[in-house]
Design an enzyme around this catalytic site. Structure first.
Site, PDB file in Angstrom:
ATOM      1  N   GLY A  98       0.898  -1.235  -0.095  1.00  0.00           N
ATOM      2  CA  GLY A  98      -0.162   0.095   0.095  1.00  0.00           C
ATOM      3  C   GLY A  98       0.777   1.405  -0.016  1.00  0.00           C
ATOM      4  O   GLY A  98       2.137   1.346   0.231  1.00  0.00           O
ATOM      5  N   GLU A 116       4.332   2.386  -7.029  1.00  0.00           N
ATOM      6  CA  GLU A 116       3.054   2.661  -7.730  1.00  0.00           C
ATOM      7  C   GLU A 116       2.621   4.111  -7.593  1.00  0.00           C
ATOM      8  O   GLU A 116       1.409   4.456  -7.549  1.00  0.00           O
ATOM      9  CB  GLU A 116       2.104   1.891  -6.827  1.00  0.00           C
ATOM     10  CG  GLU A 116       2.220   0.124  -7.010  1.00  0.00           C
ATOM     11  CD  GLU A 116       1.274  -0.508  -6.051  1.00  0.00           C
ATOM     12  OE1 GLU A 116       1.231  -0.243  -4.769  1.00  0.00           O
ATOM     13  OE2 GLU A 116       0.820  -1.635  -6.613  1.00  0.00           O
ATOM     14  N   HIS A 172      -4.254  -2.998  -0.365  1.00  0.00           N
ATOM     15  CA  HIS A 172      -4.602  -4.286  -0.641  1.00  0.00           C
ATOM     16  C   HIS A 172      -5.615  -4.792   0.275  1.00  0.00           C
ATOM     17  O   HIS A 172      -5.436  -6.042   0.720  1.00  0.00           O
ATOM     18  CB  HIS A 172      -3.454  -5.253  -0.878  1.00  0.00           C
ATOM     19  CG  HIS A 172      -2.381  -4.560  -1.971  1.00  0.00           C
ATOM     20  ND1 HIS A 172      -0.986  -5.146  -1.751  1.00  0.00           N
ATOM     21  CD2 HIS A 172      -2.317  -3.657  -2.871  1.00  0.00           C
ATOM     22  CE1 HIS A 172      -0.402  -4.504  -2.716  1.00  0.00           C
ATOM     23  NE2 HIS A 172      -1.128  -3.755  -3.497  1.00  0.00           N
ATOM     24  N   HIS A 176      -5.831  -6.922  -7.984  1.00  0.00           N
ATOM     25  CA  HIS A 176      -4.768  -6.357  -7.222  1.00  0.00           C
ATOM     26  C   HIS A 176      -5.240  -5.557  -5.793  1.00  0.00           C
ATOM     27  O   HIS A 176      -4.680  -6.187  -4.816  1.00  0.00           O
ATOM     28  CB  HIS A 176      -4.212  -5.008  -8.301  1.00  0.00           C
ATOM     29  CG  HIS A 176      -3.065  -4.175  -7.903  1.00  0.00           C
ATOM     30  ND1 HIS A 176      -2.183  -3.381  -8.329  1.00  0.00           N
ATOM     31  CD2 HIS A 176      -2.659  -4.104  -6.653  1.00  0.00           C
ATOM     32  CE1 HIS A 176      -1.235  -2.829  -7.758  1.00  0.00           C
ATOM     33  NE2 HIS A 176      -1.562  -3.268  -6.499  1.00  0.00           N
TER      34      HIS A 176
END
Ligand SMILES: [Zn+2]
Length: 217
Positions: free
Chosen positions: A30, A77, A98, A159
Site C-alpha cells: 500500500g 505505484e 490491498h 490487485h
C-alpha cells in the site's frame, strides 16, 4: 492549482501510520500521497515499514514523477497517485491498499455496489473495477484516474483498492468505508441474502451530495 486542497508531509506520515493501525495495509504494501502547498506531491517510499517510517523516508515528486526531495525511492505505484492528482485539481490525497475484502471484489472484476447510503455520500456510487493493467505502469494510473471523475474509490483488477479525497484523512475514511462495505456485502451473500439496491432517487440525490463535498471540502 491555486484552489487545490493541500496537506503536509506530517499529514501524509500520520495517515500512513493510521492505515497500518486500522488494518488496511500490512508490512510495506500500500501507499499514500498528498498534494503539498507548493503543488508538489509527497508520497510514501518503496519498501519501508510503516511502523518505523519517519518524515525523512517520505519522497517529494513533481506531478510528472521526478524526485524533487528525499533519499528513498518513491513507491513503485506512484503513477496511481500522480495520474489522479494531475487529472482532478479538487483532490488532495490518494491512498492505495490491498485491503482483503475489497480485493476479493477486485479479483472477481466486480464493482462493490453502493447499497449503503453512506457509500453514495462519501464515494459517489458503486465502486467501479478498472480494467487490468500492469502494476506500477503509467497505463494503470491513467485507467484508474479515468474512473475517479465522479468517485472517491476504484478497484484495480486482480490487485486492490484506490481511494481519493481532498485530504489524507478523507481518503483514509473512504478506504475504511469501502473495505467495511465489501465485508458486509460478502457476509450478506454468505447468508444467502438477496441484496436490494437503494431507490434510484436516493442514489441520484446522494451522488449530488458527494459531488458538492468533493468540491467544497
Ligand atoms: Zn498495490
Amino acid at each position: 492549482m491555486a484552489d487545490s486542497p493541500t496537506t503536509t508531509r506530517e499529514g501524509v506520515l500520520a495517515t500512513a501510520k493510521r492505515m497500518l493501525q486500522d488494518g488496511l495495509v500490512e508490512g510495506t504494501s500500500g501507499n499514500i500521497s498528498g498534494r503539498l502547498p507548493d503543488g508538489l506531491v509527497c508520497v510514501t517510499p518503496s519498501s519501508v515499514a510503516y511502523d518505523t517510517m519517519t518524515l525523512d523516508d517520505l519522497v517529494v515528486l513533481d506531478l510528472d514523477g521526478n524526485v524533487v526531495d528525499g533519499a528513498r525511492s518513491p513507491t513503485t505505484e506512484k503513477d496511481l497517485h500522480l495520474s489522479a492528482l494531475r487529472a482532478y485539481p479538487e483532490l488532495g490525497a490518494v491512498i492505495h491498499t490491498h485491503a482483503v475484502y475489497a480485493t476479493m471484489f477486485a479479483l472477481a472484476h466486480e464493482p462493490i455496489p453502493a447499497v449503503i447510503e453512506e457509500v453514495v455520500v462519501y464515494v459517489g456510487g458503486d465502486v467501479p473495477c478498472c480494467e487490468y493493467k500492469g502494476t506500477g505502469s503509467r497505463q494503470l494510473g491513467d485507467e484508474v484516474a479515468s474512473h475517479l471523475a465522479d468517485r472517491g474509490a476504484a478497484l484495480l483488477a486482480n490487485h486492490g483498492l484506490v481511494t481519493c479525497g481532498p485530504s489524507p484523512e478523507q481518503a483514509l475514511h473512504n478506504a475504511a468505508l469501502v473495505e467495511r462495505t465489501a465485508k458486509i456485502i460478502w457476509g450478506a451473500r454468505a447468508m444467502g441474502a438477496t441484496i436490494h439496491p437503494l431507490p434510484e432517487k436516493v442514489n441520484t440525490d446522494m451522488a449530488g451530495v458527494y459531488r458538492f463535498m468533493r468540491e467544497n471540502p
